[in-house]
Design an enzyme around this catalytic site. Structure first.
Site, PDB file in Angstrom:
ATOM      1  N   HIS A  82       0.822  -1.216   0.000  1.00 15.18           N
ATOM      2  CA  HIS A  82       0.000   0.000   0.000  1.00 15.18           C
ATOM      3  C   HIS A  82       0.857   1.268   0.000  1.00 15.18           C
ATOM      4  CE1 HIS A  82      -3.241  -2.700   2.037  1.00 15.18           C
ATOM      5  NE2 HIS A  82      -3.029  -3.018   0.788  1.00 15.18           N
ATOM      6  N   HIS A 240      -9.413  -2.220  -4.786  1.00 13.75           N
ATOM      7  CA  HIS A 240      -8.293  -2.492  -3.884  1.00 13.75           C
ATOM      8  C   HIS A 240      -7.275  -3.429  -4.539  1.00 13.75           C
ATOM      9  CE1 HIS A 240      -5.958  -2.611  -0.257  1.00 13.75           C
ATOM     10  NE2 HIS A 240      -5.788  -3.899  -0.509  1.00 13.75           N
ATOM     11  N   ASP A 244      -3.320  -2.758  -4.935  1.00 15.78           N
ATOM     12  CA  ASP A 244      -2.271  -3.731  -4.625  1.00 15.78           C
ATOM     13  C   ASP A 244      -1.359  -3.954  -5.835  1.00 15.78           C
ATOM     14  OD1 ASP A 244      -2.981  -4.315  -2.000  1.00 15.78           O
ATOM     15  OD2 ASP A 244      -4.190  -6.058  -2.532  1.00 15.78           O
ATOM     16  N   HIS A 267      -0.865 -10.784  -5.127  1.00 14.38           N
ATOM     17  CA  HIS A 267       0.536 -10.399  -4.885  1.00 14.38           C
ATOM     18  C   HIS A 267       1.548 -11.374  -5.480  1.00 14.38           C
ATOM     19  CE1 HIS A 267      -0.979  -7.385  -2.269  1.00 14.38           C
ATOM     20  NE2 HIS A 267      -1.571  -8.262  -1.503  1.00 14.38           N
TER      21      HIS A 267
HETATM   22 ZN    ZN Z   1      -3.868  -4.676  -0.198  1.00 17.39          ZN
END
Ligand code: ZN
Length: 315
Positions: A82, A240, A244, A267
């Site tokens: 973030h 969101h 990311d 991720h």
């Molecule tokens: Zn996140």
């Protein structure tokens, strides 16, 4: 015309809070850094050895739930995505981050506090042109359920879609051109989310210990949503995921010109994609940005009044 050069902060900025996964408190300060420094993290609570961790894709230790950087001495910092998104979205190229704990404070689960403080502090231009990575050849990585792709593009563009069985999430997709302050306007206030069914699993594995539903994470329990005073956007989850992805792509080390397509990715897969990009001969080229390219970078055109001032609620 303003000179189109690398940026840093005008003055240090400090944030305090607990880590989402460790539950541990940390004080994190962003310091100005010279041109060509890039973004680095330093663990100020560790006295001995090499405590500096460059914010780079090859420092990432694979983890499905957050992005953790580890240096050769084994010194690590977790959940950098973030703050990395905030730095990339505000167009900051050179920052030294010092932190006295193992994990970046989660704040409200989004990057809004980081963006507000960075913008309030101000950005200093450095007299050196911006360097960037330009995707030249398409690169794609996939697992059984997810796929991530980078395509050549004259700016940073992002397409993302997610699909969850939870009625509160369902199918969501969005495409954004990330120039002209789009990150601050459309993404920076979107919070971390998870499913209630995953919370107990995570906590049994020592994760999400600092998570407080509705306060620093949105939790979807079937059709029930724990989101504090409500969702900030009707499609806050997919936004969101884009936040990311911006943070994870910033680990390329320089701004990236390319079109990222994330299909249920996260991720770990975004990091696999960067590894594939840099492993594939001729897939990416380092360039010095001319005025036209610099004008298309995510931080250019960021306007203070467009940054979400307070938590918003979707009617
Ligand atoms: Zn996140």
């Amino acid at each position: 015309m303003r000179r189109l050069v690398q940026n840093t902060l005008k003055a240090p900025v400090t944030f305090e809070g607990v880590g989402l996964h460790s539950g541990k408190p940390a004080r994190m300060t962003l310091f100005p850094a010279p041109a060509q420094h890039g973004i680095t993290f330093k663990r100020s609570d560790i006295a001995l050895g090499n405590t500096v961790i460059p914010a780079r894709w090859d420092m990432v230790e694979r983890s499905p739930l957050c992005t953790r950087l580890v240096n050769a001495a084994g010194v690590s910092v977790s959940t950098v995505e973030h703050i990395m998104a905030a730095l990339a979205g505000c167009g900051l190229h050179n920052v030294r981050v010092e932190i006295d704990g193992p994990e970046v404070p989660i704040m409200d689960g989004s990057a809004a506090d980081f963006v507000r403080e960075i913008m309030a502090t101000g950005i200093r231009r450095l007299g050196v042109p911006v360097r960037a990575w330009k995707v030249v050849k398409p690169v794609m990585v996939e697992t059984r359920e997810a796929r991530a792709t980078l395509l050549p593009c004259d700016r940073l563009k992002m397409t993302f879609n997610i699909e969850f069985a939870e009625a509160g999430i369902g199918s969501q997709s969005r495409e954004l051109d990330l120039r002209n302050g789009t990150f601050a306007r459309e993404l920076c206030d979107c919070r971390t989310f998870c499913r209630q069914v995953d919370v107990e699993d995570m906590q049994a594995n020592g994760l999400a210990l600092g998570g407080v539903p509705g306060e620093n994470a949105v939790v979807f329990d079937g059709a029930v949503v724990h989101a504090g005073s409500g969702l900030r956007h009707s499609d806050e989850p997919v936004r969101h995921k884009m936040l990311d992805a911006l943070g994870d792509l910033a680990l390329a080390g320089l701004p990236l010109f390319g079109h990222y397509v994330g299909e249920k990715s996260g991720h770990s897969l975004t990091n696999t994609l960067l590894r594939a990009l840099f492993a594939e001969p001729g897939a990416v080229r380092e360039v010095t940005c001319d005025a036209l390219m610099t004008a298309r970078l995510p931080g250019q055109g960021l306007v203070w009044s467009e940054i979400p001032a307070q938590v918003r609620r979707v009617a």
